[in-house]
Design a protein around this motif. Structure first.
Motif, PDB file in Angstrom:
ATOM      1  N   LEU A   1      10.109   0.329 -15.417  1.00  0.00           N
ATOM      2  CA  LEU A   1      10.112   0.192 -16.869  1.00  0.00           C
ATOM      3  C   LEU A   1      10.807  -1.087 -17.332  1.00  0.00           C
ATOM      4  N   GLY A   2      11.202  -1.935 -16.389  1.00  0.00           N
ATOM      5  CA  GLY A   2      11.867  -3.189 -16.746  1.00  0.00           C
ATOM      6  C   GLY A   2      13.340  -3.036 -17.071  1.00  0.00           C
ATOM      7  N   ILE A   3      13.938  -1.928 -16.660  1.00  0.00           N
ATOM      8  CA  ILE A   3      15.345  -1.644 -16.962  1.00  0.00           C
ATOM      9  C   ILE A   3      16.211  -2.040 -15.769  1.00  0.00           C
ATOM     10  N   THR A   4      17.239  -2.843 -16.036  1.00  0.00           N
ATOM     11  CA  THR A   4      18.124  -3.320 -14.972  1.00  0.00           C
ATOM     12  C   THR A   4      19.581  -2.940 -15.208  1.00  0.00           C
ATOM     13  N   GLY A   5      19.859  -2.168 -16.268  1.00  0.00           N
ATOM     14  CA  GLY A   5      21.221  -1.730 -16.538  1.00  0.00           C
ATOM     15  C   GLY A   5      21.225  -0.465 -17.366  1.00  0.00           C
ATOM     16  N   VAL A   6      22.244   0.397 -17.129  1.00  0.00           N
ATOM     17  CA  VAL A   6      22.331   1.664 -17.869  1.00  0.00           C
ATOM     18  C   VAL A   6      23.786   2.037 -18.114  1.00  0.00           C
TER      19      VAL A   6
ATOM     20  N   GLN B   1      25.710   1.948   0.543  1.00  0.00           N
ATOM     21  CA  GLN B   1      24.543   1.600   1.361  1.00  0.00           C
ATOM     22  C   GLN B   1      24.003   0.212   1.024  1.00  0.00           C
ATOM     23  N   GLY B   2      24.581  -0.418  -0.001  1.00  0.00           N
ATOM     24  CA  GLY B   2      24.103  -1.737  -0.413  1.00  0.00           C
ATOM     25  C   GLY B   2      22.773  -1.695  -1.125  1.00  0.00           C
ATOM     26  N   ASN B   3      22.440  -0.542  -1.726  1.00  0.00           N
ATOM     27  CA  ASN B   3      21.116  -0.363  -2.325  1.00  0.00           C
ATOM     28  C   ASN B   3      21.130  -0.190  -3.838  1.00  0.00           C
ATOM     29  N   LEU B   4      22.280  -0.375  -4.478  1.00  0.00           N
ATOM     30  CA  LEU B   4      22.324  -0.252  -5.929  1.00  0.00           C
ATOM     31  C   LEU B   4      21.832  -1.549  -6.558  1.00  0.00           C
ATOM     32  N   ALA B   5      20.723  -1.458  -7.272  1.00  0.00           N
ATOM     33  CA  ALA B   5      20.117  -2.636  -7.911  1.00  0.00           C
ATOM     34  C   ALA B   5      19.996  -2.407  -9.416  1.00  0.00           C
ATOM     35  N   LEU B   6      21.063  -1.895  -9.994  1.00  0.00           N
ATOM     36  CA  LEU B   6      21.194  -1.721 -11.439  1.00  0.00           C
ATOM     37  C   LEU B   6      22.643  -2.014 -11.806  1.00  0.00           C
ATOM     38  N   HIS B   7      22.861  -2.497 -13.022  1.00  0.00           N
ATOM     39  CA  HIS B   7      24.214  -2.522 -13.582  1.00  0.00           C
ATOM     40  C   HIS B   7      24.463  -1.117 -14.132  1.00  0.00           C
ATOM     41  N   VAL B   8      25.435  -0.408 -13.580  1.00  0.00           N
ATOM     42  CA  VAL B   8      25.722   0.958 -14.017  1.00  0.00           C
ATOM     43  C   VAL B   8      27.159   1.032 -14.513  1.00  0.00           C
ATOM     44  N   ARG B   9      27.300   1.475 -15.750  1.00  0.00           N
ATOM     45  CA  ARG B   9      28.608   1.801 -16.284  1.00  0.00           C
ATOM     46  C   ARG B   9      28.595   3.285 -16.609  1.00  0.00           C
TER      47      ARG B   9
END
Length: 563
Positions: free
Chosen positions: A224-229, A250-258
């Motif tokens: 959906l084009g979302i890169t942060g939540v 695991q080095g697999n987080l590809a989002l900015h998460v707060r």
């Protein structure tokens, strides 16, 4: 050009909306590693291309910053899709019962049934006020507990077996702020609202299942084009935190998460904040951090639990002077706000009613003299009814308006039967949007997924621009071709320009997450979080924005989704 200045990727021949302070639109972007190194014309960016540079010809397509959903509940419906009955898209009692019956048939030996997505608009008479009765579910599941969450998550529908297993009887008292609906004889009706939902048996999943759900959630966001939540979580021990942490390790987080953690009104405040302090320290990586304290000020209009300045309409069934309930003692709320900001926590408050929002703003005003000056970016979310006199206070108190534009129109299966019936003429002025912009308030858009079952930001962008229905097929009716079509139009004075709606999902969302120096706009030095859309949102008819597709999503310069 020297090799070290050559790009790894250049995007050329596009409509690049940068979402910078000048609303710059250009043609091309150069990326090296995880950073944007140049923005400009095709000719300017061509100088950054060497023989090993990947060249992406946008062919007139649009490039925008990665989008940010500033109020969302991971993993959304990922776990529910795997393990629960789905009621989304159904708007009848018969449909709900058939879905439960079929789910049980597909899962022989299941011990309890959970599900989500039923609509208040599917019911009439007393059931439109209290909710559907337990006896309906008893006809298809007399022996298995069934607990179904309403689409808004604020009401649960239980069968008799679920009530019994949960220990809910005629003598059970609802916790403060909660409602156990009962019939004329005092027996449980089958509906729990607000804090009473925690009396029910709850779905449970293993850590591995949560991690599987988070991976599915991340894939959906990228598509959906979302890169942060902003990940809205329950208590401080929510298993979703471990799932996010697993992706980090695991080095697999590809989002900015707060992350936002709930603060409860009737539990000791110091103890709650001590636990939040602990998990803030425990979970603190570049892409996953706990930053926010979440509060509920009231409930929801459809449950007649929003807190209003003037009474609900008579059709709400609560008498002539019922305004709902504020879920906190004001002094205690002020104390909690003070403790949060003193710890450097952002405050994020659920508020749907105009009276609730006024009291939340009063709380922010009350603590100003008690909290050292700081950059807290306190936020109020949902904002269904807001008194116009309170809107300038957002700017004065530096409060972000977190809105869900997906809901900012007269939904064909909802508005007339729920909002208008319960609120009367006030429903015509729900969900202010332009009013915030005109007062200089920062607007950050979000979905509240899974309350919004398809959290596609393009749907919300269209609705914010048109204040009209974003997709007829998605809602089971004929689509509209004119943004002024009166059938579903909600107060067109609150429309925003396309650029402002894009910014509400990009640079403003980044600001709400404290990451605007890293991402949120297409500018030199920022992380290359980029989205390619198949059409230019600035040049098409606004009623066609919902038909635009995400072609590619990049996070930190890496392709994470391709259509």
């Amino acid at each position: 050009m020297l090799q070290e200045f050559l790009a790894d990727i250049v995007f050329v021949n596009g409509a690049v909306y940068t979402a910078d302070a000048q609303d710059t639109v250009c043609q091309a972007v150069a990326v090296k590693g995880d950073k944007i190194i140049a923005v400009g014309s095709d000719e300017q960016i061509g100088a950054y291309a060497g023989e090993h540079t990947e060249r992406i010809d946008l062919q007139g397509r649009m490039l925008i910053p990665g989008m940010i959903d500033s109020h969302i509940h991971p993993p959304g419906i990922a776990l529910a899709e795997l393990y629960e009955v789905q009621l989304f898209g159904i708007n009848s009692l018969e449909g709900y019962l058939e879905a439960v019956k079929n789910f049980i048939a597909r899962n022989p030996g299941i011990k309890a049934v959970f599900g989500l997505g039923w609509l208040w608009s599917a019911f009439s008479g007393e059931e439109a006020l209290k909710g559907p009765r337990k006896e309906h579910l008893d006809t298809v599941a007399p022996d298995i507990p069934v607990a179904l969450r309403a689409m808004d998550g604020h009401s649960w529908w239980l069968n008799s077996r679920a009530l019994a297993v949960s220990g809910i009887t005629r003598d059970t008292q609802a916790p403060e702020g909660g409602i156990i609906e009962k019939d004329a004889s005092g027996e449980p009706w089958g509906i729990l609202k607000e804090s009473a939902i925690w009396l029910s048996l709850q779905p449970s999943h293993t850590p591995a299942e949560y991690t599987e759900g988070i991976y599915a959630f991340q894939r959906k966001m990228h598509s959906l084009g979302i890169t942060g939540v902003l990940s809205i979580m329950g208590n401080a021990r929510e298993p979703i935190m471990q799932a996010w942490d697993t992706l980090v390790k695991q080095g697999n987080l590809a989002l900015h998460v707060r992350g936002a953690v709930m603060v409860q009104p009737r539990e000791p405040l110091q103890a709650q904040f001590a636990v939040i302090d602990q998990i803030k320290e425990q979970y603190h990586s570049p892409n996953f951090q706990i930053t926010t304290a979440k509060f509920f000020a009231d409930g929801v209009v459809e449950g007649v639990t929003s807190y209003l300045l003037t009474p609900y309409a008579q059709a709400a069934g609560k008498g002539s002077d019922y305004c709902g309930e504020f879920l906190w003692d004001q002094d205690r709320l002020n104390e909690a706000f003070c403790l949060a900001n003193q710890r450097g926590l952002q405050i994020h408050v659920h508020s749907t009613g105009d009276a609730a929002t006024r009291q939340v703003l009063d709380g922010f005003a009350a603590i100003r003299s008690q909290v050292p000056a700081g950059d807290f970016r306190n936020t109020i979310t949902h904002l269904q009814l807001v008194d116009q006199a309170d809107i300038p206070r957002f700017k004065e108190l530096q409060v972000i308006a977190s809105v869900q534009p997906y809901w900012h129109f007269k939904s064909p299966n909802w508005w007339k039967y729920v909002d208008y019936r319960i609120l009367g003429e006030r429903a015509e002025y729900e969900y202010p949007l332009r009013s915030f912009l005109d007062q200089g308030v920062i607007i950050a858009s979000s979905s509240d997924y899974s309350i919004t079952p398809v959290p596609n930001p393009l749907f919300a962008i269209e609705t914010g621009v048109t204040r009209n229905m974003y997709s007829g097929p998605a809602l089971g009716v004929e689509d509209i071709t004119d943004m002024d079509d009166a059938r579903y139009l909600l107060n067109k004075a609150e429309r925003l320009p396309v650029t402002e709606m894009i910014k509400s999902f990009t640079i403003n969302g980044a600001y709400a997450l404290f990451i605007e120096q890293q991402t949120g706009s297409v500018e030199v030095g920022k992380q290359a979080d980029l989205v390619v859309l198949d059409r230019d949102l600035l040049s098409i008819n606004p009623v066609d924005i919902d038909k635009v597709k995400v072609d590619m999503t990049f996070f930190a310069g890496k392709l994470v989704y391709s259509r």
